[in-house]
Scaffold this motif. Structure first.
Motif, PDB file in Angstrom:
ATOM      1  N   GLU A   8       0.827  -1.206   0.000  1.00 32.97           N
ATOM      2  CA  GLU A   8       0.000   0.000   0.000  1.00 32.97           C
ATOM      3  C   GLU A   8       0.863   1.257   0.000  1.00 32.97           C
ATOM      4  O   GLU A   8       0.589   2.215  -0.715  1.00 32.97           O
ATOM      5  N   PHE A   9       1.944   1.241   0.785  1.00 33.61           N
ATOM      6  CA  PHE A   9       2.861   2.376   0.821  1.00 33.61           C
ATOM      7  C   PHE A   9       3.502   2.588  -0.549  1.00 33.61           C
ATOM      8  O   PHE A   9       3.588   3.718  -1.036  1.00 33.61           O
ATOM      9  N   ASN A  10       3.948   1.514  -1.172  1.00 28.44           N
ATOM     10  CA  ASN A  10       4.569   1.606  -2.489  1.00 28.44           C
ATOM     11  C   ASN A  10       3.598   2.160  -3.525  1.00 28.44           C
ATOM     12  O   ASN A  10       3.987   2.960  -4.380  1.00 28.44           O
ATOM     13  N   GLU A  11       2.340   1.746  -3.463  1.00 25.91           N
ATOM     14  CA  GLU A  11       1.332   2.242  -4.403  1.00 25.91           C
ATOM     15  C   GLU A  11       1.093   3.745  -4.198  1.00 25.91           C
ATOM     16  O   GLU A  11       1.007   4.507  -5.163  1.00 25.91           O
ATOM     17  N   LYS A  12       0.989   4.180  -2.946  1.00 28.47           N
ATOM     18  CA  LYS A  12       0.799   5.606  -2.652  1.00 28.47           C
ATOM     19  C   LYS A  12       2.001   6.418  -3.127  1.00 28.47           C
ATOM     20  O   LYS A  12       1.843   7.502  -3.695  1.00 28.47           O
ATOM     21  N   LEU A  13       3.178   5.904  -2.876  1.00 28.43           N
ATOM     22  CA  LEU A  13       4.395   6.579  -3.301  1.00 28.43           C
ATOM     23  C   LEU A  13       4.446   6.702  -4.819  1.00 28.43           C
ATOM     24  O   LEU A  13       4.734   7.775  -5.362  1.00 28.43           O
ATOM     25  N   ARG A  14       4.124   5.644  -5.526  1.00 28.05           N
ATOM     26  CA  ARG A  14       4.135   5.655  -6.996  1.00 28.05           C
ATOM     27  C   ARG A  14       3.123   6.662  -7.541  1.00 28.05           C
ATOM     28  O   ARG A  14       3.420   7.415  -8.467  1.00 28.05           O
ATOM     29  N   ARG A  15       1.911   6.682  -6.962  1.00 31.46           N
ATOM     30  CA  ARG A  15       0.890   7.651  -7.399  1.00 31.46           C
ATOM     31  C   ARG A  15       1.358   9.078  -7.162  1.00 31.46           C
ATOM     32  O   ARG A  15       1.187   9.954  -8.009  1.00 31.46           O
ATOM     33  N   GLY A  16       1.974   9.324  -6.019  1.00 30.58           N
ATOM     34  CA  GLY A  16       2.482  10.651  -5.710  1.00 30.58           C
ATOM     35  C   GLY A  16       3.584  11.081  -6.670  1.00 30.58           C
ATOM     36  O   GLY A  16       3.619  12.226  -7.126  1.00 30.58           O
ATOM     37  N   LEU A  17       4.477  10.173  -7.006  1.00 32.48           N
ATOM     38  CA  LEU A  17       5.542  10.474  -7.959  1.00 32.48           C
ATOM     39  C   LEU A  17       4.979  10.736  -9.354  1.00 32.48           C
ATOM     40  O   LEU A  17       5.458  11.630 -10.067  1.00 32.48           O
ATOM     41  N   ASP A  18       3.971   9.979  -9.755  1.00 33.60           N
ATOM     42  CA  ASP A  18       3.328  10.195 -11.057  1.00 33.60           C
ATOM     43  C   ASP A  18       2.693  11.582 -11.129  1.00 33.60           C
ATOM     44  O   ASP A  18       2.830  12.292 -12.119  1.00 33.60           O
ATOM     45  N   ILE A  19       2.016  11.982 -10.048  1.00 32.53           N
ATOM     46  CA  ILE A  19       1.380  13.304 -10.002  1.00 32.53           C
ATOM     47  C   ILE A  19       2.444  14.398 -10.061  1.00 32.53           C
ATOM     48  O   ILE A  19       2.305  15.372 -10.799  1.00 32.53           O
ATOM     49  N   ALA A  20       3.525  14.236  -9.308  1.00 29.87           N
ATOM     50  CA  ALA A  20       4.592  15.234  -9.290  1.00 29.87           C
ATOM     51  C   ALA A  20       5.248  15.368 -10.664  1.00 29.87           C
ATOM     52  O   ALA A  20       5.531  16.482 -11.121  1.00 29.87           O
ATOM     53  N   GLU A  21       5.464  14.250 -11.339  1.00 31.22           N
ATOM     54  CA  GLU A  21       6.074  14.287 -12.671  1.00 31.22           C
ATOM     55  C   GLU A  21       5.163  14.987 -13.666  1.00 31.22           C
ATOM     56  O   GLU A  21       5.619  15.814 -14.465  1.00 31.22           O
ATOM     57  N   LYS A  22       3.881  14.691 -13.604  1.00 33.09           N
ATOM     58  CA  LYS A  22       2.917  15.323 -14.514  1.00 33.09           C
ATOM     59  C   LYS A  22       2.871  16.837 -14.280  1.00 33.09           C
ATOM     60  O   LYS A  22       2.890  17.618 -15.236  1.00 33.09           O
ATOM     61  N   ARG A  23       2.832  17.255 -13.030  1.00 32.73           N
ATOM     62  CA  ARG A  23       2.799  18.688 -12.711  1.00 32.73           C
ATOM     63  C   ARG A  23       4.070  19.387 -13.176  1.00 32.73           C
ATOM     64  O   ARG A  23       4.036  20.501 -13.696  1.00 32.73           O
ATOM     65  N   MET A  24       5.219  18.738 -12.977  1.00 30.93           N
ATOM     66  CA  MET A  24       6.486  19.311 -13.416  1.00 30.93           C
ATOM     67  C   MET A  24       6.486  19.504 -14.925  1.00 30.93           C
ATOM     68  O   MET A  24       6.883  20.560 -15.437  1.00 30.93           O
ATOM     69  N   LEU A  25       6.027  18.503 -15.666  1.00 23.48           N
ATOM     70  CA  LEU A  25       5.983  18.605 -17.126  1.00 23.48           C
ATOM     71  C   LEU A  25       5.028  19.710 -17.570  1.00 23.48           C
ATOM     72  O   LEU A  25       5.329  20.462 -18.502  1.00 23.48           O
ATOM     73  N   GLN A  26       3.884  19.812 -16.918  1.00 22.74           N
ATOM     74  CA  GLN A  26       2.921  20.854 -17.280  1.00 22.74           C
ATOM     75  C   GLN A  26       3.511  22.246 -17.056  1.00 22.74           C
ATOM     76  O   GLN A  26       3.352  23.136 -17.893  1.00 22.74           O
ATOM     77  N   GLU A  27       4.200  22.438 -15.927  1.00 23.95           N
ATOM     78  CA  GLU A  27       4.806  23.743 -15.646  1.00 23.95           C
ATOM     79  C   GLU A  27       5.904  24.068 -16.651  1.00 23.95           C
ATOM     80  O   GLU A  27       6.008  25.195 -17.142  1.00 23.95           O
ATOM     81  N   LYS A  28       6.733  23.093 -16.970  1.00 21.61           N
ATOM     82  CA  LYS A  28       7.791  23.325 -17.944  1.00 21.61           C
ATOM     83  C   LYS A  28       7.202  23.595 -19.330  1.00 21.61           C
ATOM     84  O   LYS A  28       7.724  24.427 -20.066  1.00 21.61           O
TER      85      LYS A  28
END
Length: 61
Positions: A8-28
């Motif tokens: 469960e921790f790994n799944e939450k971490l992966r989802r959080g990283l996916d969201i952060a990557e998407k936001r970073m790409l959108q800002e760039k």
């Protein structure tokens, strides 16, 4: 921690990283900036963030 808790921790971490990557790409993309990527051919390239978004449906809304 049990195996279930770790999973469960790994799944939450992966989802959080996916969201952060998407936001970073959108800002760039909004700023017209490039990102540095390494392809399967092991060559490092700078490409526009907009191109990364356009070529990967995962990052599209």
């Amino acid at each position: 921690m049990s195996n279930k808790e770790i999973q469960e921790f790994n799944e939450k971490l992966r989802r959080g990283l996916d969201i952060a990557e998407k936001r970073m790409l959108q800002e760039k993309a909004l700023r017209g900036q490039d990102v540095v990527v390494c392809g399967p051919d092991q060559i490092i390239r700078r490409i526009p963030a907009r191109q990364v978004i356009a070529e990967n449906p995962v990052f599209q809304d």
